[in-house]
Design a protein around this motif. Structure first.
Motif, PDB file in Angstrom:
ATOM      1  N   THR A 101      -4.578   3.362   1.368  1.00 49.61           N
ATOM      2  CA  THR A 101      -4.229   4.667   0.811  1.00 49.61           C
ATOM      3  C   THR A 101      -4.352   4.620  -0.718  1.00 49.61           C
ATOM      4  OG1 THR A 101      -2.755   5.080   2.668  1.00 49.61           O
ATOM      5  CG2 THR A 101      -2.447   6.464   0.745  1.00 49.61           C
ATOM      6  N   ASP A 130       0.844  -1.202   0.000  1.00 46.38           N
ATOM      7  CA  ASP A 130       0.000   0.000   0.000  1.00 46.38           C
ATOM      8  C   ASP A 130       0.883   1.257   0.000  1.00 46.38           C
ATOM      9  OD1 ASP A 130      -2.299   1.564  -0.008  1.00 46.38           O
ATOM     10  OD2 ASP A 130      -2.468   1.564   2.184  1.00 46.38           O
ATOM     11  N   ASP A 132      -3.549  -4.397   1.358  1.00 49.13           N
ATOM     12  CA  ASP A 132      -4.116  -3.953   2.637  1.00 49.13           C
ATOM     13  C   ASP A 132      -5.398  -4.691   3.019  1.00 49.13           C
ATOM     14  OD1 ASP A 132      -2.085  -2.210   3.225  1.00 49.13           O
ATOM     15  OD2 ASP A 132      -3.427  -0.585   3.801  1.00 49.13           O
ATOM     16  N   HIS A 188      -5.091   6.541   5.509  1.00 46.81           N
ATOM     17  CA  HIS A 188      -6.388   5.924   5.827  1.00 46.81           C
ATOM     18  C   HIS A 188      -6.414   5.308   7.224  1.00 46.81           C
ATOM     19  CE1 HIS A 188      -5.359   1.498   5.153  1.00 46.81           C
ATOM     20  NE2 HIS A 188      -4.238   2.138   4.900  1.00 46.81           N
ATOM     21  N   HIS A 189      -5.403   5.598   8.046  1.00 44.51           N
ATOM     22  CA  HIS A 189      -5.389   5.038   9.396  1.00 44.51           C
ATOM     23  C   HIS A 189      -6.222   5.901  10.345  1.00 44.51           C
ATOM     24  CE1 HIS A 189      -1.770   3.309   7.527  1.00 44.51           C
ATOM     25  NE2 HIS A 189      -2.102   2.252   8.244  1.00 44.51           N
TER      26      HIS A 189
END
Ligand SMILES: [Mn+2]
Length: 333
Positions: free
Chosen positions: A135, A33, A170, A116-117
């Motif tokens: 991401t 990712d 991911d 995106h965390h």
């Protein structure tokens, strides 16, 4: 406390369209990712006519080099390169520490983070969507919006393959709970656009070096459980890593062995670092148990079902005890 701006998708796209020589940075212990997002974004810049270069504090693991073929040999940053860029964007990197040595060199100059965390420490203006599978999915969103805005004609071929690899990686090959119907629709769209899904999946999941298979064999022998088999872990001493001639990139699948054991709800891989004083811990949860909370106790983080942290201990048994105690404490019995 410094506060950073949260950008909308359009603000992110307008910002990307500014013609500035760009450095794209991503986290150490890189996964597909991080690498796929960085190189997809690099290619978007190429089509926009904006010079861009990808950098990481670590060299890429060999198994991910297929994502960068023919574009950029190394991702290590030469000493003088920083002076040469007018903008720095990080991808897939929720915390400064994940950027390794690059953060200290660059942190004051990082302009934008794309991630995106859900649990992280923003260190720049950002576009963060915890609902995105990866991401890579966000980069694809950017590319499509740039087409709507007339800045791109179509999705460049490298973006298609890099995004497919990012999303696939991911979501564990579209098998994890973060693979939603939208993720599958996205995968279908990318395959229609020409993503070589079979080859990318083979490279990501079915292709292992001899060393990695040796590591997995040793790992399987070291698998232990507690709490009636609901918690499983593998700890891997540095001496064993040396004996096998393994690099840290060969140890990434140990967590999958622990996770695959029948009945396991929480899986851990604990690897002793070369300093023999710190231990890299990966955690996975198959239930509602939030492993990012446990990892945050040790200064790490990630997602509810997949997180990591680094623990300081005087030996590997102490590292195990520290981490397992934090889990058992909040385990509903
Ligand atoms: Mn990611």
């Amino acid at each position: 406390m410094e506060s950073f701006k949260r950008l909308s998708l359009d603000e992110l796209c307008f910002s990307i369209c500014e013609s500035k020589r760009t450095l794209i940075i991503f986290h150490i212990r890189s996964d597909a990712d991080a690498v796929g997002s960085a190189f997809a974004l690099r290619d978007i810049f190429r089509v926009l006519g904006i010079p861009a270069y990808c950098a990481c504090a670590d060299e890429l693991p060999e198994r991910l080099q297929f994502l960068t073929d023919g574009v950029q040999g190394s991702v290590l940053l030469e000493e003088d390169m920083r002076l040469d860029c007018e903008r720095i964007i990080s991808v897939d990197s929720a915390n400064p520490v994940q950027l390794g040595a690059l953060f200290n060199r660059l942190h004051k100059d990082i302009d934008l983070m794309i991630d995106h965390h859900s649990s992280g420490t923003p260190y720049a203006d950002n576009y963060i969507d915890p609902n995105a599978s990866s991401t890579g999915e966000i980069i694809y969103r950017v590319a499509n919006r740039l087409i709507e805005l007339g800045a791109l004609d179509s999705i460049p071929p490298r973006v298609i393959s890099c995004v497919f690899a990012a999303v696939s990686s991911d979501t564990g090959g579209f098998r994890f709970s973060n693979a939603t119907p939208d993720t599958y629709r996205l995968a279908a769209e990318l395959i229609e656009l020409g993503a070589d899904h079979a080859e990318i999946s083979r490279q990501l999941f079915d292709c292992k070096s001899y060393t990695q298979i040796q590591v997995e064999g040793e790992g399987a022998r070291r698998l232990k459980t507690i709490a009636d088999g609901r918690v499983a872990w593998i700890s891997f001493p540095y001496s064993l890593q040396q004996e096998l001639g393994a690099q840290s990139e060969h140890l990434g699948t140990l967590i999958d062995i622990a996770r695959s054991l029948e009945g396991v709800e929480i899986a851990l891989a604990i690897r002793e670092n070369a300093d023999r004083a710190t231990y890299r811990v990966s955690m996975r949860s198959a239930t509602d148990f939030d492993v990012s909370y446990v990892c945050a106790r040790f200064g790490g983080g990630g997602h509810k079902s997949a997180s990591g942290c680094t623990v300081t201990a005087s030996n590997i048994q102490e590292a195990e005890q520290k981490v397992l105690a934090e889990i058992v404490k909040r385990f509903d019995k």
